[in-house]
Design an enzyme around this catalytic site. Structure first.
Site, PDB file in Angstrom:
ATOM      1  N   LYS A   1      26.031  66.246  75.398  1.00  0.00           N
ATOM      2  CA  LYS A   1      25.536  67.844  75.630  1.00  0.00           C
ATOM      3  C   LYS A   1      24.140  68.495  76.007  1.00  0.00           C
ATOM      4  CE  LYS A   1      29.289  67.642  71.505  1.00  0.00           C
ATOM      5  NZ  LYS A   1      30.297  68.740  72.594  1.00  0.00           N
TER       6      LYS A   1
ATOM      7  N   TYR B   1      35.524  62.058  65.860  1.00  0.00           N
ATOM      8  CA  TYR B   1      35.370  62.196  67.068  1.00  0.00           C
ATOM      9  C   TYR B   1      34.222  61.288  68.452  1.00  0.00           C
ATOM     10  CZ  TYR B   1      36.801  64.611  71.293  1.00  0.00           C
ATOM     11  OH  TYR B   1      37.222  64.729  72.472  1.00  0.00           O
TER      12      TYR B   1
ATOM     13  N   ASP C   1      26.442  57.756  67.069  1.00  0.00           N
ATOM     14  CA  ASP C   1      27.468  58.420  68.493  1.00  0.00           C
ATOM     15  C   ASP C   1      26.450  60.462  67.935  1.00  0.00           C
ATOM     16  OD1 ASP C   1      28.332  60.618  70.409  1.00  0.00           O
ATOM     17  OD2 ASP C   1      30.564  60.241  69.329  1.00  0.00           O
TER      18      ASP C   1
HETATM   19  N1  PLP Z   1      31.076  62.036  70.672  1.00  0.00           N
HETATM   20  C1  PLP Z   1      30.576  63.269  69.841  1.00  0.00           C
HETATM   21  C2  PLP Z   1      30.135  63.260  67.993  1.00  0.00           C
HETATM   22  C3  PLP Z   1      31.313  64.675  70.238  1.00  0.00           C
HETATM   23  O1  PLP Z   1      31.055  65.492  69.649  1.00  0.00           O
HETATM   24  C4  PLP Z   1      32.086  64.806  71.570  1.00  0.00           C
HETATM   25  C5  PLP Z   1      32.466  65.808  71.352  1.00  0.00           C
HETATM   26  O2  PLP Z   1      32.706  67.062  71.481  1.00  0.00           O
HETATM   27  C6  PLP Z   1      31.739  63.351  72.158  1.00  0.00           C
HETATM   28  C7  PLP Z   1      31.456  62.570  71.893  1.00  0.00           C
HETATM   29  C8  PLP Z   1      32.897  63.535  73.968  1.00  0.00           C
HETATM   30  O3  PLP Z   1      31.892  64.408  74.544  1.00  0.00           O
HETATM   31  P1  PLP Z   1      32.088  65.323  75.961  1.00  0.00           P
HETATM   32  O4  PLP Z   1      32.909  66.424  75.369  1.00  0.00           O
HETATM   33  O5  PLP Z   1      30.852  65.451  77.086  1.00  0.00           O
HETATM   34  O6  PLP Z   1      32.950  64.660  76.363  1.00  0.00           O
END
Ligand code: PLP
Length: 420
Positions: free
Chosen positions: A259, A138, A231
């Site tokens: 985060k 994700y 990521d």
């Molecule tokens: N990338 C990863 C690995 C994530 O776990 C998340 C959210 O949980 C995101 C991107 C997206 O971040 P946001 O919820 O701040 O848009």
């Protein structure tokens, strides 16, 4: 119960009664009244040891006094300016000091925006359109990456409203599977702009990379002029000061953060090699912008959080994670349940399956009905984990030995009543 009443009211004005889907669970979520350290209080007067921690940002726990104080001071001086601040430079410098691949930083408002910008930048830099992600990974809620199952070019959008054409160039492969990736690159390598990977898969539970897998990705991307993007929205500043790239000693070209970097406030960041980052507007012509980019309140919270995260805290987090995972394995080994306990450092998850969990396909085999019984059993005993098998649990610096012990006692009571 106040939460029940609030949920009824919420459902009338918020789709599903919540502002983000995973927050919903049956019969209804509890509503927060406040949080302090590792404890989250509900409007019903309950207190929970929190392993959800807002899905990752709260590595210091709720309402750390130093972060609260810094933010209060900032708010008195204004909440957003539309011109740059010195604090943005300080946070960018703090990121660059810690994160191995980071030479320049662009702040965004969320992890979603960071990965969206990263994909555009990689496409612009390479002049290629295709991107590769992993089954079950994700990267936020934008169109290009909202593709979960399937493999190779046989991808399908994960939500109605995403044109098939939009994800035509998004390819997926299983995690921890070198041959699948080698085969994909053999066939389509010259069209691939980037590989986007969560170094630890944190949105399908918690799955670590096998020994050498991240290095394999580094080598194959280098050989094929493909940009490697880690990521690290979850793993950044969680596994180590420099995130997964420090923890596993593999340096990508770009990293997306979120985060923890916002210290509990909304923020994301894209960072990486100067040669690539300098293509972002206005230095270059790859467009990325935001009214709230580098928001002074978020930046202040992030900067204070990074200041507080010292080496001792990381070794404590590592120790607490090991204690909790070992404790769970220990008590499960005496029970008649199939299980896997996974995770590095302060990340963990429990799967109800007898087979090792190496990727999405394996994770999907776990008994999710049993998992929800486990979740509800813990909740009744004052322990809050994310309400889904496919999320990851987190430990904060505010969790003390007594909290871990209380959690293991609650887990023992719950697990000894389960059967699969
Ligand atoms: N990338 C990863 C690995 C994530 O776990 C998340 C959210 O949980 C995101 C991107 C997206 O971040 P946001 O919820 O701040 O848009």
């Amino acid at each position: 119960m106040k939460s029940e009443e609030l949920f009824r009211r919420a459902s009338n004005v918020l789709p599903g009664g919540v502002s983000s889907p995973v927050r919903r669970f049956d019969p209804h979520p509890f509503f927060a009244a406040g949080g302090s350290g590792c404890l989250l209080e509900s409007v019903d007067g309950e207190s929970y040891i929190d392993y959800c921690l807002a899905y990752g940002p709260l590595i210091l726990g709720h309402a750390h006094p130093r972060v609260v104080e810094a933010v209060n001071e900032q708010i008195k001086r204004g909440t957003t300016y539309g011109v740059p601040t010195e604090e943005e430079i300080e946070l960018a410098e703090a990121i660059i000091e810690r994160v191995p691949c980071a030479e320049m930083v662009r702040f965004t408002n969320s992890g979603t925006e960071a990965t969206m910008a990263a994909v555009r930048l990689a496409r612009a830099f390479t002049g290629r359109d295709r991107i590769v992600k992993f089954e079950g990974s994700y990267h936020g809620a934008h169109d290009y990456v909202l593709v979960r199952p399937g493999s190779g070019a046989a991808t399908a959008p994960d939500s109605p409203g995403i044109p098939v054409d939009t994800v035509r160039n998004t390819l997926t492969v299983p995690f921890n599977h070198e041959e699948a990736m080698a085969e994909l690159i053999e066939g389509a390598g010259e069209d691939i702009a980037c590989i986007l990977v969560e170094p630890v898969m944190g949105n399908i539970g918690c799955i670590e990379p096998e020994n050498g897998y991240l290095q394999f990705l580094r080598d194959i991307t280098r050989e094929n002029d493909i940009i490697l993007i880690f990521d690290e929205v979850i793993t950044g500043f969680r596994l180590a000061p420099g995130g997964a790239q420090e923890y596993y000693r593999v340096e990508p070209d770009l990293v997306t953060l979120g985060k923890i970097v916002g210290g509990g406030f909304p923020m994301g960041a894209l960072a990486g090699r100067r040669e690539i980052m300098e293509n972002i507007s206005p230095a270059g012509n790859v467009y990325q912008a935001g009214t709230f980019n580098g928001n002074p309140v978020s930046v202040t919270a992030g900067r204070e959080t990074l200041r507080l995260l010292d080496g001792r805290m990381y070794s404590d987090l590592e120790r607490k994670g090991s204690t909790l995972r070992a404790g769970l394995r220990d008590l499960l080994s005496d029970l008649d349940l199939e299980y896997q306990v996974t995770g590095p450092a302060s990340m963990f998850q429990l799967y109800f399956t007898g087979e090792e969990v190496r990727n999405y396909g394996d994770a999907k085999k776990s008994d999710t009905v049993l998992f929800m019984e486990y979740f509800h059993g813990l909740l009744e005993r004052g322990v809050f984990i994310p309400p889904s098998q496919f999320e990851c649990c987190f430990i904060s610096a505010a969790h003390e030995s007594e909290h871990i012990e209380a959690t293991l006692e609650a887990a023992e009571e719950v697990l000894s009543g389960l059967k699969n």
